[in-house]
Design a protein around this motif. Sequence first.
Motif, PDB file in Angstrom:
ATOM      1  N   LYS A 137       7.026   7.267 -14.600  1.00 28.84           N
ATOM      2  CA  LYS A 137       7.068   8.545 -15.028  1.00 28.84           C
ATOM      3  C   LYS A 137       6.646   8.669 -16.267  1.00 28.84           C
ATOM      4  N   LYS A 138       6.406   9.618 -16.774  1.00 28.18           N
ATOM      5  CA  LYS A 138       5.993  10.013 -18.154  1.00 28.18           C
ATOM      6  C   LYS A 138       7.317  10.315 -19.056  1.00 28.18           C
ATOM      7  N   ALA A 139       7.577   9.933 -20.273  1.00 27.31           N
ATOM      8  CA  ALA A 139       8.534   9.852 -21.065  1.00 27.31           C
ATOM      9  C   ALA A 139       8.084   9.651 -22.551  1.00 27.31           C
ATOM     10  N   THR A 140       9.057  10.109 -23.374  1.00 24.34           N
ATOM     11  CA  THR A 140       8.776  10.006 -24.825  1.00 24.34           C
ATOM     12  C   THR A 140      10.037   9.554 -25.515  1.00 24.34           C
ATOM     13  N   THR A 141      10.145   9.096 -26.868  1.00 23.59           N
ATOM     14  CA  THR A 141      11.277   8.954 -27.571  1.00 23.59           C
ATOM     15  C   THR A 141      10.906   9.089 -29.062  1.00 23.59           C
ATOM     16  N   HIS A 142      11.735   8.695 -29.865  1.00 23.95           N
ATOM     17  CA  HIS A 142      11.515   8.679 -31.428  1.00 23.95           C
ATOM     18  C   HIS A 142      10.203   8.012 -31.728  1.00 23.95           C
ATOM     19  N   HIS A 143       9.427   8.225 -32.517  1.00 16.87           N
ATOM     20  CA  HIS A 143       8.152   7.862 -33.061  1.00 16.87           C
ATOM     21  C   HIS A 143       8.204   6.296 -33.346  1.00 16.87           C
ATOM     22  N   LEU A 144       9.216   5.868 -33.980  1.00 19.14           N
ATOM     23  CA  LEU A 144       9.290   4.732 -34.293  1.00 19.14           C
ATOM     24  C   LEU A 144       9.735   3.600 -33.263  1.00 19.14           C
ATOM     25  N   ALA A 145      10.079   4.290 -32.158  1.00 18.15           N
ATOM     26  CA  ALA A 145      10.588   3.490 -30.894  1.00 18.15           C
ATOM     27  C   ALA A 145       9.436   3.545 -29.709  1.00 18.15           C
ATOM     28  N   LEU A 146       8.303   4.027 -29.752  1.00 16.39           N
ATOM     29  CA  LEU A 146       7.482   4.291 -28.719  1.00 16.39           C
ATOM     30  C   LEU A 146       6.886   3.077 -28.227  1.00 16.39           C
ATOM     31  N   LYS A 147       6.472   2.268 -29.279  1.00 14.55           N
ATOM     32  CA  LYS A 147       6.057   0.704 -28.551  1.00 14.55           C
ATOM     33  C   LYS A 147       7.175  -0.018 -28.201  1.00 14.55           C
ATOM     34  N   LEU A 148       8.136  -0.057 -28.945  1.00 18.27           N
ATOM     35  CA  LEU A 148       9.323  -0.663 -28.240  1.00 18.27           C
ATOM     36  C   LEU A 148       9.660  -0.279 -26.782  1.00 18.27           C
ATOM     37  N   LEU A 149       9.581   1.129 -26.597  1.00 13.65           N
ATOM     38  CA  LEU A 149       9.809   1.536 -25.159  1.00 13.65           C
ATOM     39  C   LEU A 149       9.028   1.043 -24.099  1.00 13.65           C
ATOM     40  N   GLN A 150       7.445   1.044 -24.689  1.00 15.49           N
ATOM     41  CA  GLN A 150       6.510   0.816 -23.831  1.00 15.49           C
ATOM     42  C   GLN A 150       6.403  -0.740 -23.546  1.00 15.49           C
ATOM     43  N   ASP A 151       6.640  -1.375 -24.569  1.00 13.03           N
ATOM     44  CA  ASP A 151       6.887  -2.922 -24.457  1.00 13.03           C
ATOM     45  C   ASP A 151       7.986  -3.242 -23.562  1.00 13.03           C
ATOM     46  N   LYS A 152       9.077  -2.847 -23.691  1.00 17.72           N
ATOM     47  CA  LYS A 152      10.427  -3.264 -22.782  1.00 17.72           C
ATOM     48  C   LYS A 152      10.253  -2.833 -21.462  1.00 17.72           C
ATOM     49  N   TYR A 153       9.647  -1.496 -21.245  1.00 16.40           N
ATOM     50  CA  TYR A 153       9.621  -0.851 -19.785  1.00 16.40           C
ATOM     51  C   TYR A 153       8.163  -0.549 -19.562  1.00 16.40           C
ATOM     52  N   PRO A 154       7.179  -1.579 -19.122  1.00 17.65           N
ATOM     53  CA  PRO A 154       5.655  -1.213 -19.142  1.00 17.65           C
ATOM     54  C   PRO A 154       5.396  -0.322 -17.914  1.00 17.65           C
ATOM     55  N   GLU A 155       6.326  -0.127 -17.023  1.00 19.10           N
ATOM     56  CA  GLU A 155       6.012   0.892 -15.831  1.00 19.10           C
ATOM     57  C   GLU A 155       6.196   2.553 -16.402  1.00 19.10           C
ATOM     58  N   ILE A 156       6.759   2.668 -17.561  1.00 25.21           N
ATOM     59  CA  ILE A 156       6.712   4.101 -18.023  1.00 25.21           C
ATOM     60  C   ILE A 156       5.613   4.194 -18.698  1.00 25.21           C
ATOM     61  N   GLN A 157       5.098   5.551 -18.566  1.00 24.74           N
ATOM     62  CA  GLN A 157       4.149   6.243 -19.287  1.00 24.74           C
ATOM     63  C   GLN A 157       4.410   6.838 -20.597  1.00 24.74           C
ATOM     64  N   VAL A 158       4.538   6.114 -21.529  1.00 19.93           N
ATOM     65  CA  VAL A 158       5.074   6.736 -22.793  1.00 19.93           C
ATOM     66  C   VAL A 158       4.094   7.452 -23.453  1.00 19.93           C
ATOM     67  N   LEU A 159       4.575   8.847 -23.824  1.00 17.49           N
ATOM     68  CA  LEU A 159       3.819   9.764 -24.694  1.00 17.49           C
ATOM     69  C   LEU A 159       4.219   9.747 -25.858  1.00 17.49           C
ATOM     70  N   SER A 160       3.131   9.711 -26.783  1.00 20.00           N
ATOM     71  CA  SER A 160       3.393  10.034 -28.064  1.00 20.00           C
ATOM     72  C   SER A 160       3.098  11.450 -28.905  1.00 20.00           C
ATOM     73  N   ASP A 161       2.426  12.150 -27.944  1.00 18.37           N
ATOM     74  CA  ASP A 161       1.724  13.634 -28.508  1.00 18.37           C
ATOM     75  C   ASP A 161       2.853  14.877 -28.265  1.00 18.37           C
ATOM     76  N   ARG A 162       3.817  14.663 -27.569  1.00 20.61           N
ATOM     77  CA  ARG A 162       4.970  15.776 -27.059  1.00 20.61           C
ATOM     78  C   ARG A 162       6.239  15.485 -27.538  1.00 20.61           C
ATOM     79  N   LYS A 163       6.939  16.574 -27.831  1.00 24.88           N
ATOM     80  CA  LYS A 163       8.305  16.641 -28.192  1.00 24.88           C
ATOM     81  C   LYS A 163       9.298  16.773 -27.160  1.00 24.88           C
ATOM     82  N   VAL A 164       8.942  17.274 -25.972  1.00 27.91           N
ATOM     83  CA  VAL A 164       9.733  17.303 -24.688  1.00 27.91           C
ATOM     84  C   VAL A 164       8.764  17.004 -23.592  1.00 27.91           C
ATOM     85  N   VAL A 165       9.363  16.206 -22.838  1.00 30.15           N
ATOM     86  CA  VAL A 165       8.294  15.747 -21.463  1.00 30.15           C
ATOM     87  C   VAL A 165       9.426  15.863 -20.264  1.00 30.15           C
ATOM     88  N   GLN A 166       8.693  16.594 -19.329  1.00 30.64           N
ATOM     89  CA  GLN A 166       9.660  16.558 -18.050  1.00 30.64           C
ATOM     90  C   GLN A 166       8.809  15.955 -16.952  1.00 30.64           C
TER      91      GLN A 166
END
Length: 207
Positions: A137-166
């Motif tokens: 699924k697509k998801a987002t988080t705090h801008h300083l944690a985007l890479k951390l989230l992506q590296d820890k959970y590579p199956e998530i499609q981490v988005l950096s350009d949206r404040k709210v993602v459904q």
Amino acid sequence: MKKRKVGILLFDYVDILDFAGPAEVLSLTANNKAEQTLTLYKKHLLPTRPFKVFTISETGLEMKTHSGIKVQPDYSIDESPKLDILIIPGGPLRAVQSMAKNQKIIEWIGKHKSIEYICSVCTGAYILGETGLLNGKKATTHHLALKLLQDKYPEIQVLSDRKVVQDGNIISSGGVSSGINMALYIVEQILGESTAERTAKTIEFTK
């Protein structure tokens, strides 16, 4: 209209605005303009409001937030009422990593996979990521944690350009104050744009 029960998960060192923002938005949402006006004058919230908001923690015992302010949750996870919406706030990295390792909490979150909405605020996405519910699924988080989230959970499609993602019934938001945006988004999805705009105006928030 059905009153949604909204549970906000708390834990030691949680960021206050992560949970207080959504709590305030959803608690102050009213069904119409007349009720909205009454809400501003009465000491107690109207029983007709569309969302009933409460806090939950693993034990239900008093805890300390990231800023040092103490909070008393309404329920433990074993005593919590049935939920329609679950909100998982964030906090500093060590706090969310500790929660992600808490198997009882992770399993409890996983049991809610079929409710109306599961939401994360800021680094709460890290906790939600551990459940596997964000895989694919697509998801987002705090801008300083985007890479951390992506590296820890590579199956998530981490988005950096949206404040709210459904994505499906999961909503994530990217940053401490974004929980307010996320809650207004929920209001709009359930009650419509005009109600969301009225609620935003009530709290003097520009969407």
